[in-house]
Write an enzyme that holds these catalytic residues in place. Structure first.
Site, PDB file in Angstrom:
ATOM      1  N   HIS A  91       1.963  -1.178   5.286  1.00 19.33           N
ATOM      2  CA  HIS A  91       0.560  -0.824   5.517  1.00 19.33           C
ATOM      3  C   HIS A  91      -0.383  -2.007   5.314  1.00 19.33           C
ATOM      4  CE1 HIS A  91       1.565   3.737   4.841  1.00 19.33           C
ATOM      5  NE2 HIS A  91       1.976   3.270   5.995  1.00 19.33           N
TER       6      HIS A  91
ATOM      7  N   CYS B 247     -17.575 -12.552   9.322  1.00 17.78           N
ATOM      8  CA  CYS B 247     -16.920 -13.739   9.873  1.00 17.78           C
ATOM      9  C   CYS B 247     -17.983 -14.771  10.270  1.00 17.78           C
ATOM     10  CB  CYS B 247     -16.125 -13.310  11.095  1.00 17.78           C
ATOM     11  SG  CYS B 247     -15.219 -14.620  11.899  1.00 17.78           S
TER      12      CYS B 247
ATOM     13  N   ASN C 104      10.073  10.162  -9.306  1.00 18.84           N
ATOM     14  CA  ASN C 104       8.713  10.640  -9.079  1.00 18.84           C
ATOM     15  C   ASN C 104       8.339  11.587 -10.215  1.00 18.84           C
ATOM     16  OD1 ASN C 104       6.307  11.982  -7.891  1.00 18.84           O
ATOM     17  ND2 ASN C 104       6.981  10.989  -6.006  1.00 18.84           N
TER      18      ASN C 104
HETATM   19  P1  OAD Z   1       0.412   9.287  -2.721  1.00 18.03           P
HETATM   20  O1  OAD Z   1      -0.833   9.185  -3.513  1.00 18.03           O
HETATM   21  O2  OAD Z   1       0.428  10.225  -1.571  1.00 18.03           O
HETATM   22  O3  OAD Z   1       1.614   9.719  -3.669  1.00 18.03           O
HETATM   23  C1  OAD Z   1       1.862   9.112  -4.901  1.00 18.03           C
HETATM   24  C2  OAD Z   1       3.141   9.703  -5.463  1.00 18.03           C
HETATM   25  O4  OAD Z   1       3.447   9.015  -6.659  1.00 18.03           O
HETATM   26  C3  OAD Z   1       3.034  11.198  -5.829  1.00 18.03           C
HETATM   27  O5  OAD Z   1       4.173  11.863  -5.312  1.00 18.03           O
HETATM   28  C4  OAD Z   1       3.035  11.197  -7.367  1.00 18.03           C
HETATM   29  O6  OAD Z   1       3.689  12.326  -7.906  1.00 18.03           O
HETATM   30  C5  OAD Z   1       3.812   9.933  -7.669  1.00 18.03           C
HETATM   31  N1  OAD Z   1       3.491   9.269  -8.948  1.00 18.03           N
HETATM   32  C6  OAD Z   1       2.267   9.062  -9.507  1.00 18.03           C
HETATM   33  N2  OAD Z   1       2.374   8.325 -10.628  1.00 18.03           N
HETATM   34  C7  OAD Z   1       3.691   8.044 -10.786  1.00 18.03           C
HETATM   35  C8  OAD Z   1       4.463   7.296 -11.740  1.00 18.03           C
HETATM   36  N3  OAD Z   1       3.883   6.672 -12.758  1.00 18.03           N
HETATM   37  N4  OAD Z   1       5.796   7.237 -11.576  1.00 18.03           N
HETATM   38  C9  OAD Z   1       6.408   7.869 -10.533  1.00 18.03           C
HETATM   39  N5  OAD Z   1       5.753   8.567  -9.599  1.00 18.03           N
HETATM   40  C10 OAD Z   1       4.413   8.651  -9.705  1.00 18.03           C
HETATM   41  O7  OAD Z   1       0.813   7.794  -2.285  1.00 18.03           O
HETATM   42  P2  OAD Z   1       1.756   7.300  -1.107  1.00 18.03           P
HETATM   43  O8  OAD Z   1       2.993   8.118  -1.017  1.00 18.03           O
HETATM   44  O9  OAD Z   1       1.908   5.847  -1.269  1.00 18.03           O
HETATM   45  O10 OAD Z   1      -1.661   5.107   3.692  1.00 18.03           O
HETATM   46  O11 OAD Z   1       0.859   7.597   0.157  1.00 18.03           O
HETATM   47  C11 OAD Z   1       1.304   7.145   1.408  1.00 18.03           C
HETATM   48  C12 OAD Z   1       0.161   6.626   2.207  1.00 18.03           C
HETATM   49  O12 OAD Z   1      -0.891   7.589   2.236  1.00 18.03           O
HETATM   50  C13 OAD Z   1      -0.520   5.390   1.645  1.00 18.03           C
HETATM   51  O13 OAD Z   1       0.156   4.197   1.943  1.00 18.03           O
HETATM   52  C14 OAD Z   1      -1.853   5.450   2.306  1.00 18.03           C
HETATM   53  C15 OAD Z   1      -2.162   6.900   2.132  1.00 18.03           C
HETATM   54  O14 OAD Z   1      -3.036   7.466   3.036  1.00 18.03           O
HETATM   55  C16 OAD Z   1      -2.623   4.487   4.374  1.00 18.03           C
HETATM   56  O15 OAD Z   1      -3.703   4.230   3.871  1.00 18.03           O
HETATM   57  C17 OAD Z   1      -2.257   4.170   5.782  1.00 18.03           C
END
Ligand code: OAD
Length: 241
Positions: A114, A146, A211
């Site tokens: 990303h 820019c 997770n």
């Molecule tokens: P999310 O915010 O959707 O999910 C975070 C995950 O991390 C959740 O399942 C939590 O339960 C878990 N979590 C939180 N703290 C934790 C810890 N200390 N240890 C283990 N697990 C933990 O984030 P992403 O999956 O990264 O995209 O979201 C995917 C994409 O959605 C991002 O890259 C972004 C967003 O919209 C774009 O901006 C294109």
């Protein structure tokens, strides 16, 4: 845990797939859940390609917050465990995160699906700048521009934009060629990134998920699910190796 340790010992190629939960213990907010950014901002209104064109000042409120959070954050024990895991077969980290913490911890091969907050790109002349050049402006709430006067955009993927093609191809290849994939701190709901673990599984890799809560992967894709914080579980794994 014993079985996971055996899987790591047996694996020749290991890949880690990480999401925002990987950075939470560094002080960076995730996107979903109670403390998530999408609780404070509507992603379609701030983090979509069309929103950036129509109301860049709104988008920059989100970018400012993200950039400032990154500046105040350091990698945690979980990040350093992934560096140590390179001695046990970790080939690559495929990340959805834009904070650069894996590189700062010292991982060699980090595939940023990303993009990254460290670069700003002009949407008109495509000139690229390091974010440091504009930090004072950003901190004061000004939108960086820019030399050609166009508003700059962080080099991150917004909703409605494609992922960087070569990075995505390399990520698929890593997923298809690994024997073991760790899915770490991701809700696994945003495509196409969320399909990476399933692609690895299809190529007969074992999937270890860490997770705080169950995800769409847990039942269908993961072979092992460790409930807990990546900053605790990963060091525990390294200690046992
Ligand atoms: P999310 O915010 O959707 O999910 C975070 C995950 O991390 C959740 O399942 C939590 O339960 C878990 N979590 C939180 N703290 C934790 C810890 N200390 N240890 C283990 N697990 C933990 O984030 P992403 O999956 O990264 O995209 O979201 C995917 C994409 O959605 C991002 O890259 C972004 C967003 O919209 C774009 O901006 C294109």
């Amino acid at each position: 845990m014993d079985e996971i340790i055996e899987e790591i010992r047996d694996a020749e190629r290991i890949t880690a797939f990480t999401g925002a939960g990987m950075s939470v213990e560094s002080g960076i907010a995730p996107f979903r859940g109670e403390d998530g950014l999408w609780n404070k901002f509507d992603p379609q209104e701030v983090a979509s390609a069309s929103a950036f064109v129509e109301t860049p000042e709104r988008s920059w409120k989100l970018f400012k917050l993200q950039i400032e959070e990154c500046l105040e954050s350091d990698p945690h024990k979980g990040h350093y465990s992934l560096v140590e895991l390179e001695d046990h077969g970790l080939n690559s980290v495929i990340t959805q995160n834009v904070d650069g913490l894996h590189q700062r911890a010292g991982n060699n091969e980090v595939l940023e699906l990303h993009g990254s907050l460290k670069r700003l790109v002009c949407q008109s002349c495509r000139h690229s700048f390091m974010v440091e050049e504009f930090l004072d402006d950003i901190k004061e709430g000004h939108i960086p521009r820019c030399e050609c006067d166009e508003i700059l955009k962080p080099d991150v993927v917004l909703f409605g934009e494609g992922l960087p093609h070569d990075i995505l191809q390399r990520a698929w290849k890593e997923a298809e060629n690994c024997d073991l994939l760790f899915s770490l701190g991701t809700s696994a709901v945003v495509q196409p990134a969320a399909s990476i673990p399933a692609a690895a599984k299809k190529s007969e890799a074992k999937i270890v998920e860490i997770n705080l809560e169950r995800t769409p992967l847990t039942h269908d894709v993961s072979d092992y699910f460790l409930k807990g914080k990546v900053g605790e579980k990963l060091p525990e794994i390294i200690d046992r190796l």
